[in-house]
Scaffold this motif. Structure first.
Motif, PDB file in Angstrom:
ATOM      1  N   UNK A  75       0.769  -1.245   0.000  1.00 15.88           N
ATOM      2  CA  UNK A  75       0.000   0.000   0.000  1.00 15.88           C
ATOM      3  C   UNK A  75       0.797   1.290   0.000  1.00 15.88           C
ATOM      4  N   UNK A  76       2.118   1.204  -0.084  1.00 18.65           N
ATOM      5  CA  UNK A  76       2.940   2.419  -0.122  1.00 18.65           C
ATOM      6  C   UNK A  76       2.721   3.133  -1.455  1.00 18.65           C
ATOM      7  N   UNK A  77       2.597   4.447  -1.404  1.00 16.07           N
ATOM      8  CA  UNK A  77       2.417   5.263  -2.607  1.00 16.07           C
ATOM      9  C   UNK A  77       3.719   6.014  -2.889  1.00 16.07           C
ATOM     10  N   UNK A  78       4.139   6.015  -4.157  1.00 24.36           N
ATOM     11  CA  UNK A  78       5.378   6.676  -4.563  1.00 24.36           C
ATOM     12  C   UNK A  78       5.058   7.939  -5.352  1.00 24.36           C
ATOM     13  N   UNK A  79       5.757   9.028  -4.997  1.00 25.00           N
ATOM     14  CA  UNK A  79       5.562  10.308  -5.667  1.00 25.00           C
ATOM     15  C   UNK A  79       6.910  10.952  -5.965  1.00 25.00           C
ATOM     16  N   UNK A  80       7.027  11.529  -7.172  1.00 19.38           N
ATOM     17  CA  UNK A  80       8.190  12.348  -7.470  1.00 19.38           C
ATOM     18  C   UNK A  80       8.026  13.691  -6.776  1.00 19.38           C
ATOM     19  N   UNK A  81       9.125  14.204  -6.267  1.00 18.55           N
ATOM     20  CA  UNK A  81       9.048  15.517  -5.658  1.00 18.55           C
ATOM     21  C   UNK A  81      10.406  16.010  -5.227  1.00 18.55           C
ATOM     22  N   UNK A  82      10.595  17.316  -5.268  1.00 19.33           N
ATOM     23  CA  UNK A  82      11.806  17.940  -4.759  1.00 19.33           C
ATOM     24  C   UNK A  82      11.430  18.877  -3.626  1.00 19.33           C
ATOM     25  N   UNK A  83      12.206  18.835  -2.581  1.00 19.39           N
ATOM     26  CA  UNK A  83      11.963  19.753  -1.468  1.00 19.39           C
ATOM     27  C   UNK A  83      13.255  20.483  -1.139  1.00 19.39           C
ATOM     28  N   UNK A  84      13.113  21.712  -0.684  1.00 21.87           N
ATOM     29  CA  UNK A  84      14.280  22.490  -0.284  1.00 21.87           C
ATOM     30  C   UNK A  84      14.492  22.435   1.224  1.00 21.87           C
ATOM     31  N   UNK A  85      13.391  22.189   1.951  1.00 26.37           N
ATOM     32  CA  UNK A  85      13.449  22.108   3.411  1.00 26.37           C
ATOM     33  C   UNK A  85      12.711  20.843   3.840  1.00 26.37           C
ATOM     34  N   UNK A  86      13.268  20.125   4.801  1.00 25.57           N
ATOM     35  CA  UNK A  86      12.696  18.837   5.188  1.00 25.57           C
ATOM     36  C   UNK A  86      11.242  18.970   5.641  1.00 25.57           C
ATOM     37  N   UNK A  87      10.896  20.081   6.246  1.00 27.43           N
ATOM     38  CA  UNK A  87       9.527  20.229   6.758  1.00 27.43           C
ATOM     39  C   UNK A  87       8.485  20.300   5.644  1.00 27.43           C
ATOM     40  N   UNK A  88       8.909  20.653   4.413  1.00 25.75           N
ATOM     41  CA  UNK A  88       7.972  20.669   3.282  1.00 25.75           C
ATOM     42  C   UNK A  88       7.359  19.287   3.050  1.00 25.75           C
ATOM     43  N   UNK A  89       8.098  18.230   3.398  1.00 29.71           N
ATOM     44  CA  UNK A  89       7.623  16.870   3.155  1.00 29.71           C
ATOM     45  C   UNK A  89       6.359  16.555   3.936  1.00 29.71           C
ATOM     46  N   UNK A  90       6.121  17.279   5.021  1.00 27.17           N
ATOM     47  CA  UNK A  90       4.935  17.015   5.847  1.00 27.17           C
ATOM     48  C   UNK A  90       3.639  17.255   5.080  1.00 27.17           C
ATOM     49  N   UNK A  91       3.700  18.057   4.005  1.00 30.57           N
ATOM     50  CA  UNK A  91       2.500  18.364   3.220  1.00 30.57           C
ATOM     51  C   UNK A  91       2.370  17.486   1.979  1.00 30.57           C
ATOM     52  N   UNK A  92       3.267  16.501   1.813  1.00 31.41           N
ATOM     53  CA  UNK A  92       3.310  15.738   0.563  1.00 31.41           C
ATOM     54  C   UNK A  92       2.738  14.327   0.661  1.00 31.41           C
ATOM     55  N   UNK A  93       2.065  14.014   1.751  1.00 30.91           N
ATOM     56  CA  UNK A  93       1.397  12.709   1.845  1.00 30.91           C
ATOM     57  C   UNK A  93       0.338  12.585   0.755  1.00 30.91           C
ATOM     58  N   UNK A  94       0.224  11.388   0.193  1.00 29.52           N
ATOM     59  CA  UNK A  94      -0.774  11.173  -0.863  1.00 29.52           C
ATOM     60  C   UNK A  94      -2.203  11.299  -0.335  1.00 29.52           C
ATOM     61  N   UNK A  95      -2.352  11.290   0.979  1.00 29.31           N
ATOM     62  CA  UNK A  95      -3.693  11.404   1.568  1.00 29.31           C
ATOM     63  C   UNK A  95      -4.206  12.834   1.556  1.00 29.31           C
ATOM     64  N   UNK A  96      -3.275  13.777   1.366  1.00 34.70           N
ATOM     65  CA  UNK A  96      -3.663  15.186   1.487  1.00 34.70           C
ATOM     66  C   UNK A  96      -3.628  15.690   2.916  1.00 34.70           C
ATOM     67  N   UNK A  97      -3.451  14.782   3.861  1.00 37.59           N
ATOM     68  CA  UNK A  97      -3.366  15.140   5.279  1.00 37.59           C
ATOM     69  C   UNK A  97      -1.905  15.391   5.673  1.00 37.59           C
ATOM     70  N   UNK A  98      -1.708  16.170   6.704  1.00 31.84           N
ATOM     71  CA  UNK A  98      -0.353  16.449   7.165  1.00 31.84           C
ATOM     72  C   UNK A  98       0.271  15.184   7.771  1.00 31.84           C
ATOM     73  N   UNK A  99       1.530  14.963   7.464  1.00 33.96           N
ATOM     74  CA  UNK A  99       2.215  13.775   7.973  1.00 33.96           C
ATOM     75  C   UNK A  99       2.464  13.889   9.473  1.00 33.96           C
ATOM     76  N   UNK A 100       2.385  12.748  10.164  1.00 33.07           N
ATOM     77  CA  UNK A 100       2.717  12.680  11.588  1.00 33.07           C
ATOM     78  C   UNK A 100       4.220  12.527  11.806  1.00 33.07           C
ATOM     79  N   UNK A 101       4.852  11.792  10.893  1.00 34.11           N
ATOM     80  CA  UNK A 101       6.288  11.501  11.019  1.00 34.11           C
ATOM     81  C   UNK A 101       6.929  11.575   9.632  1.00 34.11           C
ATOM     82  N   UNK A 102       8.125  12.139   9.576  1.00 30.63           N
ATOM     83  CA  UNK A 102       8.914  12.155   8.345  1.00 30.63           C
ATOM     84  C   UNK A 102      10.145  11.277   8.549  1.00 30.63           C
ATOM     85  N   UNK A 103      10.521  10.540   7.501  1.00 29.80           N
ATOM     86  CA  UNK A 103      11.757   9.758   7.521  1.00 29.80           C
ATOM     87  C   UNK A 103      12.721  10.435   6.551  1.00 29.80           C
TER      88      UNK A 103
END
Length: 358
Positions: free
Chosen positions: A164-192
């Motif tokens: 069930x893992x979803x893969x997305x292409x994306x570039x981020x400049x700051x690690x915190x930007x990743x919190x908004x990139x979940x495929x669910x549209x919801x804010x991430x609880x944890x970033x790896x």
């Protein structure tokens, strides 16, 4: 249901995502600039050999100890993973033996005369004097494994997708930007954060302890009957010698270089010639007795190992209100430590989301 975003699709990010995806309830998105199938100097995993040659000191051997049983299981039970078992020989040169005994060698535990990993491989043995090439003080042999990374990386993606893992292409400049990139549209609880070398340039991380170690290789069609490496070369302190044959027709990797701080992405023809010469000197049968002229070259390659001063970083940190679990800085042992490191990532995530231990 913890919402997790993994940044980076190298072997560390994919293995972390895979183990996290085995837990019921985790919702996982992998976001990456580079994906399996890509070749880029920022993306180390496709350039790796990759084989199992324990490099850690005994004190830091936990990650490799925990990964080897899984690599061995995949090699014997899961042919589609693209891993095969192959004997490996590790030679200690007479010229290096005093330095090895003083602990002044950069590859930590690999070339020790009484290595901790002799208990890891059930067929480990020291080589007899009659088995040593000229100039070698001693050596050992054990049953190891070599991974065809061109098969293994897509296999990992497939295992993640099946869970069930979803893969997305994306570039981020700051690690915190990743919190908004979940495929669910919801804010991430944890970033790896599994960004490898790019952890040195990622906003919010900017880890200046992370530097590239340039590795140049030659990939040939010739088949190697076993893998080998030796403790040094006569050419330069930052040049090394190793031979490994990838599983399932993946070619034989001849290496290499270990150039700390070097970002150059283009192969150096002089390095390439020395790499090939050293390989056929150590294993004349590789070129059918014809030397370098007997090698059938597929390609030349350069990868940048994500080295980190002080060792790998596996820890949690809160950045802009979101928990980040770091998993980067593996230098040249990312594959052979991947499951042990990912297990630690899972444990850290469990602690963040208060998942009870089984």
């Amino acid at each position: 249901m913890p919402n997790i975003v993994v940044v980076g699709a190298g072997v560390s990010g994919l293995t972390s995502a895979y183990l996290l995806s085995k837990q019921k309830g985790n919702v996982i998105t992998v976001v990456a600039k580079h994906m399996p199938g890509d070749y880029d100097i920022e993306y180390a995993s496709p350039w790796a050999g990759a084989n199992v040659l324990p490099m850690a000191t005994e004190k830091n051997s936990s990650w490799e100890r925990r990964t080897w049983p899984e690599v061995k299981r995949l090699a014997t039970e899961v042919p589609e993973a693209g891993i095969h078992l192959l004997k490996s020989r590790v030679y200690r040169r007479e010229k290096d033996i005093e330095k090895l005994r003083k602990g002044g060698y950069s590859f930590d535990g690999l070339f020790q005369e009484n290595p901790w990993y002799k208990s890891l491989f059930d067929d480990f043995r020291e080589l007899g004097q009659e088995e040593l090439p000229e100039g070698m003080a001693s050596g050992c042999e054990f049953g190891s494994a070599c991974i065809n990374v061109m098969l293994y990386m897509p296999w990992l993606v497939g295992q993640c997708r099946a869970n069930g893992v979803v893969f997305r292409r994306g570039q981020i400049k700051h690690v915190s930007e990743a919190a908004t990139l979940s495929h669910t549209g919801q804010r991430a609880d944890v970033l790896i954060n599994a960004t490898g070398l790019m952890a040195s340039r990622l906003g919010g991380v900017m880890d200046q302890k992370v530097v590239p170690v340039r590795g140049q290789v030659v990939v040939v069609r010739n088949e190697a009957p076993y893998m080998l490496t030796k403790s040094g070369t006569d050419d330069a302190d930052d040049e090394v010698c190793y031979i490994m044959m990838r599983a399932a027709g993946g070619g034989t990797i001849l290496g290499g270089t270990y150039q700390k701080g070097q970002w150059e992405s283009q192969p150096d023809p002089n390095h390439a010639m020395r790499i090939m010469r050293r390989a056929v000197e150590m294993m004349p049968e590789l070129g059918n007795g014809k030397g370098v002229k007997g090698l059938d070259i597929i390609r030349h390659g350069v990868g940048l190992r994500p080295y980190r001063e002080g060792g790998v970083r596996i820890e949690k940190e809160k950045i802009d209100g979101t928990w980040v679990v770091h998993n980067y800085g593996h230098a040249g042992w990312g594959y052979q430590g991947s499951y042990g490191c990912a297990e630690d990532v899972v444990a850290l995530v469990d602690g963040i989301v208060n998942r009870p231990k089984l």
